[in-house]
Write a protein that holds these residues in place. Structure first.
Motif, PDB file in Angstrom:
ATOM      1  N   MET A   1       0.833  -1.190   0.000  1.00  0.00           N
ATOM      2  CA  MET A   1       0.000   0.000   0.000  1.00  0.00           C
ATOM      3  C   MET A   1       0.876   1.252   0.000  1.00  0.00           C
ATOM      4  SD  MET A   1      -2.888  -1.451  -0.063  1.00  0.00           S
ATOM      5  CE  MET A   1      -4.048  -0.137   0.188  1.00  0.00           C
ATOM      6  N   TYR A   2       0.265   2.382  -0.233  1.00  0.00           N
ATOM      7  CA  TYR A   2       0.981   3.641  -0.235  1.00  0.00           C
ATOM      8  C   TYR A   2       1.385   4.014   1.190  1.00  0.00           C
ATOM      9  CZ  TYR A   2       2.032   8.418  -1.772  1.00  0.00           C
ATOM     10  OH  TYR A   2       2.657   9.597  -2.066  1.00  0.00           O
ATOM     11  N   SER A   3       2.347   4.936   1.324  1.00  0.00           N
ATOM     12  CA  SER A   3       2.883   5.287   2.643  1.00  0.00           C
ATOM     13  C   SER A   3       1.830   5.826   3.595  1.00  0.00           C
ATOM     14  CB  SER A   3       3.990   6.340   2.491  1.00  0.00           C
ATOM     15  OG  SER A   3       5.003   5.883   1.627  1.00  0.00           O
ATOM     16  N   THR A   4       0.780   6.433   3.071  1.00  0.00           N
ATOM     17  CA  THR A   4      -0.234   7.054   3.925  1.00  0.00           C
ATOM     18  C   THR A   4      -1.381   6.114   4.279  1.00  0.00           C
ATOM     19  OG1 THR A   4      -1.407   7.891   1.984  1.00  0.00           O
ATOM     20  CG2 THR A   4       0.256   9.323   2.961  1.00  0.00           C
ATOM     21  N   ILE A   5      -1.321   4.878   3.801  1.00  0.00           N
ATOM     22  CA  ILE A   5      -2.408   3.912   3.994  1.00  0.00           C
ATOM     23  C   ILE A   5      -1.871   2.697   4.726  1.00  0.00           C
ATOM     24  CG2 ILE A   5      -4.150   2.498   2.845  1.00  0.00           C
ATOM     25  CD1 ILE A   5      -4.613   5.478   2.446  1.00  0.00           C
ATOM     26  N   SER A   6      -2.590   2.232   5.736  1.00  0.00           N
ATOM     27  CA  SER A   6      -2.122   1.090   6.520  1.00  0.00           C
ATOM     28  C   SER A   6      -2.194  -0.194   5.707  1.00  0.00           C
ATOM     29  CB  SER A   6      -2.967   0.943   7.793  1.00  0.00           C
ATOM     30  OG  SER A   6      -2.447  -0.064   8.627  1.00  0.00           O
ATOM     31  N   ALA A   7      -1.081  -0.912   5.623  1.00  0.00           N
ATOM     32  CA  ALA A   7      -1.053  -2.183   4.898  1.00  0.00           C
ATOM     33  C   ALA A   7      -1.563  -3.330   5.773  1.00  0.00           C
ATOM     34  CB  ALA A   7       0.366  -2.485   4.416  1.00  0.00           C
ATOM     35  N   TRP A   8      -1.235  -3.274   7.088  1.00  0.00           N
ATOM     36  CA  TRP A   8      -1.706  -4.296   8.022  1.00  0.00           C
ATOM     37  C   TRP A   8      -3.044  -3.893   8.632  1.00  0.00           C
ATOM     38  CZ3 TRP A   8       3.801  -3.845   8.119  1.00  0.00           C
ATOM     39  CH2 TRP A   8       4.504  -5.066   8.002  1.00  0.00           C
ATOM     40  N   ASN A   9      -3.810  -4.901   9.052  1.00  0.00           N
ATOM     41  CA  ASN A   9      -5.048  -4.620   9.782  1.00  0.00           C
ATOM     42  C   ASN A   9      -4.729  -4.319  11.241  1.00  0.00           C
ATOM     43  OD1 ASN A   9      -4.373  -7.215  10.623  1.00  0.00           O
ATOM     44  ND2 ASN A   9      -6.426  -8.058  10.352  1.00  0.00           N
ATOM     45  N   ALA A  10      -5.778  -4.170  12.062  1.00  0.00           N
ATOM     46  CA  ALA A  10      -5.613  -3.643  13.416  1.00  0.00           C
ATOM     47  C   ALA A  10      -4.747  -4.521  14.308  1.00  0.00           C
ATOM     48  CB  ALA A  10      -6.987  -3.437  14.058  1.00  0.00           C
ATOM     49  N   ASP A  11      -4.849  -5.847  14.169  1.00  0.00           N
ATOM     50  CA  ASP A  11      -4.032  -6.725  15.012  1.00  0.00           C
ATOM     51  C   ASP A  11      -2.875  -7.357  14.248  1.00  0.00           C
ATOM     52  OD1 ASP A  11      -5.284  -8.637  13.458  1.00  0.00           O
ATOM     53  OD2 ASP A  11      -6.277  -9.664  15.118  1.00  0.00           O
ATOM     54  N   ALA A  12      -2.593  -6.830  13.052  1.00  0.00           N
ATOM     55  CA  ALA A  12      -1.487  -7.286  12.207  1.00  0.00           C
ATOM     56  C   ALA A  12      -1.602  -8.740  11.791  1.00  0.00           C
ATOM     57  CB  ALA A  12      -0.135  -7.035  12.891  1.00  0.00           C
ATOM     58  N   SER A  13      -2.819  -9.285  11.793  1.00  0.00           N
ATOM     59  CA  SER A  13      -3.019 -10.670  11.368  1.00  0.00           C
ATOM     60  C   SER A  13      -3.218 -10.790   9.861  1.00  0.00           C
ATOM     61  CB  SER A  13      -4.224 -11.277  12.086  1.00  0.00           C
ATOM     62  OG  SER A  13      -5.424 -10.588  11.750  1.00  0.00           O
ATOM     63  N   ARG A  14      -3.505  -9.683   9.182  1.00  0.00           N
ATOM     64  CA  ARG A  14      -3.713  -9.666   7.744  1.00  0.00           C
ATOM     65  C   ARG A  14      -2.954  -8.497   7.135  1.00  0.00           C
ATOM     66  NH1 ARG A  14      -4.959 -14.002   8.778  1.00  0.00           N
ATOM     67  NH2 ARG A  14      -6.879 -15.156   8.334  1.00  0.00           N
ATOM     68  N   LEU A  15      -2.545  -8.688   5.877  1.00  0.00           N
ATOM     69  CA  LEU A  15      -1.735  -7.708   5.161  1.00  0.00           C
ATOM     70  C   LEU A  15      -2.254  -7.605   3.733  1.00  0.00           C
ATOM     71  CD1 LEU A  15       1.031  -6.019   5.050  1.00  0.00           C
ATOM     72  CD2 LEU A  15       2.059  -8.155   4.230  1.00  0.00           C
ATOM     73  N   ILE A  16      -2.365  -6.382   3.230  1.00  0.00           N
ATOM     74  CA  ILE A  16      -2.774  -6.174   1.836  1.00  0.00           C
ATOM     75  C   ILE A  16      -1.576  -5.670   1.032  1.00  0.00           C
ATOM     76  CG2 ILE A  16      -4.191  -4.816   0.260  1.00  0.00           C
ATOM     77  CD1 ILE A  16      -6.366  -4.755   2.321  1.00  0.00           C
ATOM     78  N   LEU A  17      -1.332  -6.313  -0.100  1.00  0.00           N
ATOM     79  CA  LEU A  17      -0.321  -5.875  -1.055  1.00  0.00           C
ATOM     80  C   LEU A  17      -0.976  -5.731  -2.421  1.00  0.00           C
ATOM     81  CD1 LEU A  17       2.611  -8.317  -0.126  1.00  0.00           C
ATOM     82  CD2 LEU A  17       2.247  -5.995   0.717  1.00  0.00           C
ATOM     83  N   PHE A  18      -0.379  -4.899  -3.270  1.00  0.00           N
ATOM     84  CA  PHE A  18      -0.850  -4.792  -4.644  1.00  0.00           C
ATOM     85  C   PHE A  18       0.104  -5.533  -5.562  1.00  0.00           C
ATOM     86  CE2 PHE A  18      -0.795  -2.561  -8.792  1.00  0.00           C
ATOM     87  CZ  PHE A  18      -2.081  -2.875  -9.191  1.00  0.00           C
ATOM     88  N   SER A  19      -0.441  -6.419  -6.377  1.00  0.00           N
ATOM     89  CA  SER A  19       0.358  -7.128  -7.373  1.00  0.00           C
ATOM     90  C   SER A  19       0.241  -6.392  -8.700  1.00  0.00           C
ATOM     91  CB  SER A  19      -0.124  -8.576  -7.536  1.00  0.00           C
ATOM     92  OG  SER A  19       0.495  -9.165  -8.675  1.00  0.00           O
ATOM     93  N   PHE A  20       1.347  -5.780  -9.118  1.00  0.00           N
ATOM     94  CA  PHE A  20       1.332  -5.084 -10.400  1.00  0.00           C
ATOM     95  C   PHE A  20       1.142  -6.075 -11.540  1.00  0.00           C
ATOM     96  CE2 PHE A  20       3.645  -3.425 -14.123  1.00  0.00           C
ATOM     97  CZ  PHE A  20       2.899  -2.281 -14.355  1.00  0.00           C
TER      98      PHE A  20
END
Length: 331
Positions: A1-20
């Motif tokens: 994710m972009y620097s201003t957007i959280s990549a991890w959820n609240a308890d860091a159990s999930r992570l979002i990435l973008f696949s180009f």
């Protein structure tokens, strides 16, 4: 994710990435980094996906005129509200920041107007005809920032002040320190009113309209190179992550650096080189994706970044761990 957007959820159990390569947002286990699935969502922009700050199963995004609450575990979508006054789709504009840190307020734009929405009240707090990026809600939810003009507003779009920034639209992230909302960003030139605080990280107090240099010539660092700032360690208010680009040789201070800056105390930790050439990459079709855009987890002890690892022909994702053990560097 972009620097201003959280990549991890609240308890860091999930992570979002973008696949180009795949052109999709992907969900991963936030601790083992195991791929889970491609997310079946259609946000206004790939950078405009907002994890709830205390419910780890929920994220928000805008799809057309609808604000969606997405339940990740079940894969279900719930329409929070429809902005029926938008003839086209709503969005957070071209320079998205984040929601308030209670995940209750968001700043959006459509049809040359900006507006702030309160989820708990199910109310558009204010709408204003303005052909610029929206007033992005600050962490407290009581102030907002206009990144095109540097204006600070209250939730009803009333002007509070204008920050003395020549380029308020520059790389920055909103944060909080000692209970006050802050703008944290790179400043390269004096402001129109003469403010001379220049640096890779300059912090402005949105409530008081004052500024101070954290990483810059006034505090013993070089003139700032290009970089990105992230205030997404929202469980560690005042801590921001910095990914500077600088010269691809990596020979100078602030070249290819990842740093932590404590905007309360002014202390700085140097935590490792990202080794990415960023936009100077010569082997990628779109070198933008090689910019590290380092973003911390909510607790500030891990961070995720992209790197071409020395002008490579691919960009991979890396995680820095145990950042609480970093040594403070005296400059």
């Amino acid at each position: 994710m972009y620097s201003t957007i959280s990549a991890w959820n609240a308890d860091a159990s999930r992570l979002i990435l973008f696949s180009f390569a795949a052109g999709e947002l992907q969900l991963y286990d936030g601790k083992t980094y195991r791929f889970i699935e491609a997310l079946d969502i259609s946000p206004a922009d790939i950078e405009q996906v907002y994890w709830h700050t205390f419910d780890p199963d929920v994220l928000f995004y805008v799809d057309g005129e609808d604000l969606i609450r997405y339940h990740v575990g079940a894969g279900t979508k719930e329409v929070v509200t429809t902005f029926d006054f938008c003839s086209g789709g709503a969005s957070a504009g071209s320079d998205p920041l984040f929601m308030s840190w209670d995940s209750n307020r968001i700043g959006l734009t459509c049809d040359e107007q900006v507006f702030d929405y309160d989820i708990g009240q199910n109310t558009v707090l204010a709408r204003k005809a303005l052909d610029e990026n929206p007033a992005q809600v600050a962490p407290s939810g009581t102030l907002a920032f206009l990144s095109d003009s540097g204006g600070v507003t209250d939730p009803r779009q009333n002007g509070v002040r204008t920050l003395d920034l020549l380029e308020p639209y520059g790389h920055a992230s909103l944060g909080m320190v000692n209970g006050h909302d802050t703008w944290n960003g790179a400043v390269y030139d004096p402001g129109p009113g003469g403010n001379a605080d220049i640096g890779l990280v300059v912090t402005w107090d949105l409530a008081e309209g004052t500024s101070k240099v954290i990483i810059g010539p006034q505090t013993g660092w070089p003139y700032p190179p290009t970089g990105h700032i992230s205030g997404m360690a929202y469980k560690q208010p005042g801590r921001v992550l910095v990914s500077s680009i600088g010269d691809a040789s990596g020979a100078g201070v602030l070249d290819m650096e990842n740093l932590i800056a404590d905007t309360s105390t002014g202390k700085v930790w140097r935590i490792g080189l990202h080794r990415s050439w960023g936009k100077e990459n010569t082997d990628l079709g779109e070198p933008y994706w090689a910019e590290p855009h380092t973003v911390p987890g909510p607790g500030g002890t891990r961070a995720v970044l992209g790197s071409d690892w020395g002008n490579g022909d691919t960009v991979d994702t890396y995680v820095m761990m145990r950042m609480e053990a970093c040594t403070i560097q005296a400059m």
